[in-house]
Design a protein around this motif. Structure first.
Motif, mmCIF file in Angstrom:
data_model
loop_
_atom_site.group_PDB
_atom_site.id
_atom_site.type_symbol
_atom_site.label_atom_id
_atom_site.label_comp_id
_atom_site.label_asym_id
_atom_site.label_seq_id
_atom_site.Cartn_x
_atom_site.Cartn_y
_atom_site.Cartn_z
ATOM 1 N N VAL A 1 0.841 -1.198 0.000
ATOM 2 C CA VAL A 1 0.000 0.000 0.000
ATOM 3 C C VAL A 1 0.879 1.253 0.000
ATOM 4 N N ASN A 2 1.883 1.257 0.857
ATOM 5 C CA ASN A 2 2.771 2.420 0.933
ATOM 6 C C ASN A 2 3.538 2.633 -0.370
ATOM 7 N N ALA A 3 3.999 1.529 -0.985
ATOM 8 C CA ALA A 3 4.740 1.652 -2.241
ATOM 9 C C ALA A 3 3.843 2.178 -3.354
ATOM 10 N N GLY A 4 2.583 1.741 -3.364
ATOM 11 C CA GLY A 4 1.656 2.251 -4.361
ATOM 12 C C GLY A 4 1.393 3.731 -4.195
ATOM 13 N N ALA A 5 1.216 4.166 -2.949
ATOM 14 C CA ALA A 5 1.011 5.592 -2.688
ATOM 15 C C ALA A 5 2.258 6.398 -3.053
ATOM 16 N N TYR A 6 3.430 5.858 -2.761
ATOM 17 C CA TYR A 6 4.702 6.511 -3.079
ATOM 18 C C TYR A 6 4.839 6.720 -4.585
ATOM 19 N N LEU A 7 4.505 5.678 -5.368
ATOM 20 C CA LEU A 7 4.601 5.790 -6.822
ATOM 21 C C LEU A 7 3.591 6.803 -7.357
ATOM 22 N N ALA A 8 2.373 6.787 -6.823
ATOM 23 C CA ALA A 8 1.353 7.724 -7.300
ATOM 24 C C ALA A 8 1.775 9.167 -7.057
ATOM 25 N N LEU A 9 2.284 9.446 -5.874
ATOM 26 C CA LEU A 9 2.720 10.807 -5.571
ATOM 27 C C LEU A 9 3.971 11.175 -6.371
ATOM 28 N N GLY A 10 4.883 10.214 -6.524
ATOM 29 C CA GLY A 10 6.083 10.485 -7.306
ATOM 30 C C GLY A 10 5.769 10.762 -8.765
ATOM 31 N N THR A 11 4.804 10.038 -9.327
ATOM 32 C CA THR A 11 4.406 10.272 -10.714
ATOM 33 C C THR A 11 3.801 11.663 -10.879
ATOM 34 N N ALA A 12 2.925 12.025 -9.937
ATOM 35 C CA ALA A 12 2.310 13.354 -10.012
ATOM 36 C C ALA A 12 3.370 14.457 -9.914
ATOM 37 N N PHE B 1 5.624 14.830 -13.143
ATOM 38 C CA PHE B 1 4.989 15.505 -14.275
ATOM 39 C C PHE B 1 4.593 16.939 -13.945
ATOM 40 N N GLY B 2 5.099 17.441 -12.823
ATOM 41 C CA GLY B 2 4.885 18.837 -12.486
ATOM 42 C C GLY B 2 3.475 19.169 -12.053
ATOM 43 N N ILE B 3 2.728 18.163 -11.600
ATOM 44 C CA ILE B 3 1.350 18.398 -11.157
ATOM 45 C C ILE B 3 1.385 18.841 -9.699
ATOM 46 N N SER B 4 1.057 20.094 -9.464
ATOM 47 C CA SER B 4 1.044 20.634 -8.109
ATOM 48 C C SER B 4 -0.362 20.455 -7.524
ATOM 49 N N LEU B 5 -0.449 19.669 -6.476
ATOM 50 C CA LEU B 5 -1.747 19.330 -5.901
ATOM 51 C C LEU B 5 -1.850 19.863 -4.477
ATOM 52 N N PRO B 6 -3.043 20.300 -4.073
ATOM 53 C CA PRO B 6 -3.243 20.644 -2.663
ATOM 54 C C PRO B 6 -3.193 19.394 -1.799
ATOM 55 N N PHE B 7 -3.180 19.608 -0.492
ATOM 56 C CA PHE B 7 -2.970 18.512 0.445
ATOM 57 C C PHE B 7 -4.026 17.418 0.279
ATOM 58 N N LEU B 8 -5.289 17.785 0.200
ATOM 59 C CA LEU B 8 -6.354 16.789 0.099
ATOM 60 C C LEU B 8 -6.289 16.034 -1.226
ATOM 61 N N ALA B 9 -5.981 16.746 -2.308
ATOM 62 C CA ALA B 9 -5.867 16.073 -3.596
ATOM 63 C C ALA B 9 -4.706 15.076 -3.593
ATOM 64 N N SER B 10 -3.598 15.440 -2.947
ATOM 65 C CA SER B 10 -2.476 14.504 -2.811
ATOM 66 C C SER B 10 -2.902 13.252 -2.064
ATOM 67 N N SER B 11 -3.736 13.439 -1.050
ATOM 68 C CA SER B 11 -4.245 12.289 -0.305
ATOM 69 C C SER B 11 -5.066 11.379 -1.202
ATOM 70 N N GLY B 12 -5.881 11.984 -2.089
ATOM 71 C CA GLY B 12 -6.678 11.178 -3.005
ATOM 72 C C GLY B 12 -5.822 10.394 -3.971
ATOM 73 N N ILE B 13 -4.769 11.022 -4.511
ATOM 74 C CA ILE B 13 -3.847 10.328 -5.415
ATOM 75 C C ILE B 13 -3.165 9.169 -4.697
ATOM 76 N N ALA B 14 -2.703 9.424 -3.469
ATOM 77 C CA ALA B 14 -2.044 8.370 -2.695
ATOM 78 C C ALA B 14 -3.009 7.230 -2.391
ATOM 79 N N PHE B 15 -4.266 7.556 -2.096
ATOM 80 C CA PHE B 15 -5.272 6.533 -1.801
ATOM 81 C C PHE B 15 -5.481 5.618 -3.003
ATOM 82 N N LEU B 16 -5.610 6.192 -4.188
ATOM 83 C CA LEU B 16 -5.823 5.386 -5.387
ATOM 84 C C LEU B 16 -4.616 4.486 -5.671
ATOM 85 N N GLY B 17 -3.403 5.049 -5.495
ATOM 86 C CA GLY B 17 -2.210 4.233 -5.720
ATOM 87 C C GLY B 17 -2.091 3.094 -4.725
#
Length: 687
Positions: free
Chosen positions: A108-119, A122-138
């Motif tokens: 789970v942690n590795a998936g969240a790490y990859l999702a946040l690293g990918t974002a 690619f220069g995608i600047s996300l607010p705190f809650l949106a980052s949480s959503g990306i990490a959750f999906l990963g």
């Protein structure tokens, strides 16, 4: 007598409830005590008296700022993270009926790490809650893959093996992004080590509602989760929708894990350790046998582990240094010990790996395979020498070999040819090491990287790279061998007690590898930034900057290993069969096994010293060799060595040309290739 028995049952139940309440009260007091101690620790000279004044509004503005803006948020984050991970781990273990399930082991942690690293890459600047959503999906996607591959409740250890392999692959991809996009992903590596330090309450306040919703959902689901403990058929008989219950519990556990990861980065193994400490309470006090009481207890234990790790870190290490050390490093070390202990105690139903059906290939098949591999290897070597940031011709190489090339071509080939040489030798050495270790342990999943041997070698080398930057190749090789020797003694010593059980050996190795990774992270965080960058590049399995002198120890060891393996090929065949046949034929099994293991460790250590950490080569090459030419080691050894050299050389070529002028280490490329193959082997073994 009937009356006495009838009256004693309520008394026993009342006593159990009283004991459970007393244990809960003790846990609450322990967590409260650790929280208070944590408030008094830090770099500023703000002790218990100043903390009390700050909390009551009587402190100086400076002291109040330290407490309210830094220490109190840190303490609250520790409470929230520990509670979330403890409850998430308990829920995952309950629905999978697997004592080794946790956010870490399910990737789970590795998936969240990859999702946040990918974002971030690619220069995608996300607010705190949106980052949480990306990490959750990963994290949820990674958990779904692991659970789907292993089968919910289908094997105690297989789930962890699938999770660890996927974690290695996802982490390799993420580290590749970190190397390719250093500015966009700045700070992400340190975040991945896990730290509960906070700047204000914003993060805690935003993550708290998600944690409350997930915990409430799990408590409402607790009766169904208890029914799953009786078995799927019994749960269905009681009217419990098994599939939807599992999916809901996994989603809620992933939500809890994501909330913790977003707030602090991965805090390792709390989700594994907290439920393991609660289970003995359930055996002693009936009040903890129900999930509705065990879930809060796991949350309290998780909070105690997180805060206790932070308190221990700041008590042992000077305050100025402790600030730089992530809490996750401490919890990962503790979790690695837990994992090794559990691995030695958990029943491994797989036993020693059964031999594959004996494949007898003709001599013509062996000669044809060898010839094809030699031609392919020559082609890859030629391409690796000619292709790169500067394209060359064969005539340029011929002039360079005769000393007649120009300055530019000489410079290019003086740097490129040693790289190709290091890749060839490292691939061959790792393949030979994997072949020897798999034969000796009769374990198709055994491989230097998976077993923690490469991790120990990397730790020994990193200690020297970061502390003695000017050390030569022989010194790094010596440090790598020392680290590999220590880790292999731990792994093989603990696993030998069970006769090198198939899954137990790999699981103990994974625990040791986790500990070495945590120690390496600690060294990188604490060392000079220049040495840290050098160590990170080296750990990615890069051959960048290698010289012929760096490859000399590896060349000597590989030549020695090939000579021993070919000369003792009959012993390798016998050892790989079973325990009895070698003894009946007069082979000293203990001494022979030890000698081959020492050879495997020596090969792995020198390969790591020469080319960094390159995983899965020792797994893929022997398997492919046996599939091509059968099981006789007189044929397996040369084919495996050729395959290993071909794989690493091709990976190094692709890594430095496909996105030129940027480069990826060969270790990252082999991890991307090896992870699916490892997962395929697990699925095949399950079937």
């Amino acid at each position: 007598m009937a009356v006495t028995a009838t009256t004693s049952a309520p008394r026993s139940a009342a006593t159990s409830r009283t004991g459970a309440a007393a244990v809960t009260a003790v846990l609450v007091l322990l967590v409260a005590g650790l929280a208070l101690v944590d408030l008094t620790q830090g770099t500023a000279a703000v002790g218990a008296a100043e903390v009390w004044k700050a909390l009551t509004g009587q402190a100086d503005p400076g002291d109040a700022s330290v407490v309210i803006a830094s220490r109190l948020p840190r303490m609250c984050a520790g409470l929230l993270i520990g509670t979330a991970l403890g409850i998430a781990g308990f829920a995952l273990q309950a629905v999978s009926r697997n004592v080794l399930a946790a956010p870490d082991t399910l990737a789970v942690n590795a998936g969240a790490y990859l999702a946040l690293g990918t974002a971030a890459a690619f220069g995608i600047s996300l607010p705190f809650l949106a980052s949480s959503g990306i990490a959750f999906l990963g994290g949820l996607a990674a958990a779904a893959v692991v659970l789907g591959l292993s089968g919910m409740g289908a094997g105690t250890v297989r789930l962890v093996l699938a999770g660890s392999a996927l974690m290695l692959g996802l982490t390799a991809v993420t580290e590749g992004l970190l190397l390719l996009f250093p500015h966009e992903t700045e700070g992400l590596y340190k975040w991945n080590q896990g730290s509960i330090a906070q700047s204000g309450f914003d993060g805690v306040v935003q993550m708290l509602p998600f944690a409350v919703v997930a915990v409430t959902g799990l408590l409402l689901l607790s009766r169904r989760v208890d029914a799953l403990a009786l078995g799927d058929d019994a749960a269905r008989g009681l009217g419990v929708p098994v599939r939807s219950t599992r999916i809901t519990a996994v989603v809620l556990a992933a939500l809890l894990s994501t909330a913790a990861v977003t707030l602090s980065g991965p805090i390792g193994f709390i989700g594994l350790c907290a439920p393991a400490l609660v289970r003995p309470l359930a055996r002693r006090f009936r009040g903890f046998t129900k999930s509705r009481t065990s879930l809060p207890a796991a949350g309290l234990v998780g909070s105690a582990l997180v805060l206790g790790s932070d308190v221990l870190l700041r008590a042992v290490i000077p305050a100025d240094t402790a600030v730089m050390v992530p809490t996750g490093v401490v919890t990962s070390l503790v979790g690695a010990v837990f994992l090794v202990v559990l691995a030695t105690r958990v029943r491994d139903t797989a036993g020693a790996a059964a031999n594959d059906r004996l494949r007898i290939r003709s001599r013509a098949v062996f000669l044809t395979t060898t010839a094809v591999l030699v031609v392919a290897l020559i082609g890859v070597v030629v391409a690796a020498v000619l292709v790169g940031d500067a394209k060359l011709l064969l005539g340029d190489v011929a002039n360079w070999a005769q000393g007649n090339a120009g300055r530019t071509i000489t410079f290019v080939l003086d740097t490129r040819v040693p790289r190709v040489t290091a890749a060839l030798l490292a691939g061959g050495a790792l393949a030979l090491a994997g072949t020897v270790v798999q034969a000796v342990t009769r374990n198709p999943l055994a491989e230097p990287g998976v077993l923690g041997v490469s991790g120990g070698a990397a730790l020994g080398a990193v200690v020297l790279v970061t502390s003695v930057p000017t050390i030569g190749s022989w010194g790094i090789a010596g440090g790598a061998f020392a680290g590999a020797a220590v880790s292999s003694l731990l792994v093989f010593g603990l696993a030998a007690r069970g006769g090198f059980q198939q899954n137990r050996l790999v699981l103990v190795g994974f625990g040791v590898a986790t500990a070495t990774t945590a120690l390496i992270s600690l060294l990188i965080v604490l060392t000079d930034p220049f040495n840290a960058a050098k160590a990170l590049t080296w750990l990615s399995g890069s051959t960048y900057g290698r010289t012929f002198g760096d490859s000399l120890p590896l060349a000597i060891v590989l030549a020695l290993g090939l000579a021993v393996a070919v000369a003792r090929r009959a012993d390798l065949d016998l050892v790989s069969l079973d325990e009895d046949t070698p003894r009946l034929l007069g082979l000293d099994l203990g001494r022979g096994r030890l000698a081959f293991l020492v050879l495997g460790v020596l090969l792995s250590a020198t390969a790591v010293a020469a080319a960094g950490t390159i995983g899965f080569v020792g797994l893929v090459a022997p398997h492919a060799a046996r599939a091509l030419v059968g099981r006789r080691h007189v044929r397996v050894v040369p084919v495996a060595v050729l395959l290993g050299a071909l794989l690493v050389c091709a990976a190094d070529l692709v890594g430095r040309t496909v996105i030129a002028p940027a480069q990826l280490g060969a270790g990252l490329m082999t991890a991307v290739i090896g992870t699916p193959y490892f997962l395929y082997l697990l699925v095949r073994a399950r079937r």
